[in-house]
Scaffold this motif. Structure first.
Motif, short mmCIF file in Angstrom:
data_model
loop_
_atom_site.label_atom_id
_atom_site.label_comp_id
_atom_site.label_asym_id
_atom_site.label_seq_id
_atom_site.Cartn_x
_atom_site.Cartn_y
_atom_site.Cartn_z
N THR A 1 -2.30 -12.09 7.37
CA THR A 1 -2.09 -10.78 7.97
C THR A 1 -1.77 -9.81 6.84
OG1 THR A 1 0.24 -11.23 8.36
CG2 THR A 1 -1.27 -11.62 10.21
N ALA A 2 -2.07 -8.54 7.07
CA ALA A 2 -1.81 -7.52 6.06
C ALA A 2 -1.11 -6.34 6.73
CB ALA A 2 -3.10 -7.07 5.40
N GLY A 3 -0.31 -5.62 5.95
CA GLY A 3 0.41 -4.47 6.48
C GLY A 3 0.38 -3.31 5.51
N ALA A 4 0.65 -2.12 6.05
CA ALA A 4 0.71 -0.90 5.24
C ALA A 4 1.80 0.00 5.79
CB ALA A 4 -0.63 -0.18 5.25
N CYS B 1 9.56 12.73 -1.10
CA CYS B 1 9.05 11.76 -2.07
C CYS B 1 8.64 10.49 -1.32
CB CYS B 1 10.12 11.44 -3.11
SG CYS B 1 10.55 12.86 -4.13
N THR B 2 7.40 10.04 -1.56
CA THR B 2 6.87 8.88 -0.84
C THR B 2 6.15 7.94 -1.80
OG1 THR B 2 4.83 10.10 -0.36
CG2 THR B 2 6.55 10.16 1.32
N LYS B 3 6.07 6.67 -1.37
CA LYS B 3 5.29 5.64 -2.07
C LYS B 3 4.53 4.85 -1.01
CE LYS B 3 8.78 3.55 -4.26
NZ LYS B 3 9.46 2.64 -5.20
N GLY B 4 3.26 4.56 -1.27
CA GLY B 4 2.51 3.67 -0.40
C GLY B 4 3.00 2.24 -0.60
N TYR B 5 2.99 1.45 0.48
CA TYR B 5 3.44 0.06 0.43
C TYR B 5 2.42 -0.80 1.15
CZ TYR B 5 6.07 -4.17 1.58
OH TYR B 5 6.47 -5.48 1.72
N GLY B 6 2.06 -1.93 0.56
CA GLY B 6 1.16 -2.88 1.18
C GLY B 6 1.67 -4.29 1.03
N GLY C 1 3.55 -13.95 9.54
CA GLY C 1 4.56 -12.90 9.51
C GLY C 1 5.36 -12.83 8.23
N ASP C 2 5.17 -13.81 7.35
CA ASP C 2 5.87 -13.79 6.06
C ASP C 2 5.14 -12.91 5.07
OD1 ASP C 2 7.74 -15.62 7.00
OD2 ASP C 2 6.62 -17.35 6.25
N VAL C 3 5.88 -12.19 4.27
CA VAL C 3 5.29 -11.39 3.19
C VAL C 3 5.30 -12.24 1.93
CG1 VAL C 3 5.56 -9.37 1.72
CG2 VAL C 3 5.96 -9.18 4.19
N THR C 4 4.12 -12.60 1.44
CA THR C 4 3.99 -13.39 0.24
C THR C 4 3.62 -12.53 -0.96
OG1 THR C 4 3.24 -15.22 1.63
CG2 THR C 4 2.87 -15.43 -0.74
N TRP C 5 2.77 -11.53 -0.71
CA TRP C 5 2.33 -10.61 -1.76
C TRP C 5 2.60 -9.20 -1.29
CZ3 TRP C 5 -0.65 -14.57 0.23
CH2 TRP C 5 -0.81 -15.68 -0.61
N ALA C 6 3.12 -8.36 -2.17
CA ALA C 6 3.41 -6.97 -1.82
C ALA C 6 3.30 -6.10 -3.04
CB ALA C 6 4.81 -6.86 -1.20
N GLY C 7 3.08 -4.82 -2.81
CA GLY C 7 3.01 -3.87 -3.90
C GLY C 7 3.26 -2.46 -3.41
N GLU C 8 3.64 -1.60 -4.34
CA GLU C 8 3.92 -0.19 -4.03
C GLU C 8 3.16 0.69 -5.02
OE1 GLU C 8 8.10 0.36 -4.64
OE2 GLU C 8 8.64 -1.20 -3.22
N THR C 9 2.75 1.84 -4.53
CA THR C 9 2.16 2.83 -5.42
C THR C 9 3.28 3.56 -6.15
OG1 THR C 9 2.16 4.61 -3.77
CG2 THR C 9 0.21 3.17 -3.84
N GLU C 10 2.89 4.42 -7.07
CA GLU C 10 3.88 5.25 -7.73
C GLU C 10 4.45 6.27 -6.74
OE1 GLU C 10 1.63 7.14 -10.83
OE2 GLU C 10 0.37 8.19 -9.41
N LYS C 11 5.65 6.75 -7.02
CA LYS C 11 6.28 7.76 -6.17
C LYS C 11 5.60 9.10 -6.37
CE LYS C 11 10.74 8.12 -6.57
NZ LYS C 11 12.14 8.53 -6.79
N ARG C 12 5.33 9.78 -5.26
CA ARG C 12 4.74 11.12 -5.29
C ARG C 12 5.67 12.08 -4.56
NH1 ARG C 12 0.42 11.91 -8.56
NH2 ARG C 12 0.01 13.66 -7.20
N CYS C 13 5.98 13.19 -5.21
CA CYS C 13 6.88 14.18 -4.60
C CYS C 13 6.16 15.52 -4.49
CB CYS C 13 8.12 14.37 -5.44
SG CYS C 13 9.16 12.89 -5.55
#
Length: 142
Positions: free
Chosen positions: A84-87, A119-124, A130-142
């Protein structure tokens, strides 16, 4: 002259073949409920412990909203059935608008949030059960 002509014919033939096989350029991502979005910031590439690319995480702006976006790569998805994937979006440090799509769905959008003045960052994220095994965030944008 004959060599040049052969080269042109070969190039045109290859281009036609690629087009027939569906090799046309990819269209830009479109957020649910907003037909025109623009990526803001750089794409975050998330890799597994073997160096294989799991997903791309992006942040978009459109319709006076911010969106988080996750795209799971086919090369990874084809060997990890049942994921499963999330955003979502981190808004001033708090995860909001998070959506998880059904198993094996490679494209996920967060809710569109009226946060263009924050200020926001994308998250995936991706995982199984239902477990999160891999995750990442974009850079912060304000």
């Amino acid at each position: 002259m004959a060599t040049k002509l052969k080269s042109v014919v070969l190039t045109v033939g290859l281009a036609a073949g690629i087009a027939l096989l569906g090799g046309t350029p990819a269209t830009a991502e479109t957020a649910p409920g907003c037909s025109r979005v623009t990526q803001i910031g750089a794409t975050k590439i998330v890799k597994d412990n073997r160096g294989n690319t799991v997903m791309s995480v992006k942040q978009f702006l459109g319709c006076d909203k911010n969106y988080g976006y996750t795209w799971v790569w086919e090369s990874w998805a084809s060997t990890h059935r049942g994921f499963t994937a999330g955003a979502g979006l981190y808004v001033e440090g708090v995860l909001k608008g998070y959506n998880v799509d059904p198993a094996n769905d490679r494209e996920v959008w967060s809710d569109g949030l009226h946060t263009v003045d924050k200020c926001t960052k994308g998250y995936g994220a991706a995982g199984r059960g239902g477990d999160v095994t891999w995750a990442g965030e974009t850079e912060k944008r304000c």
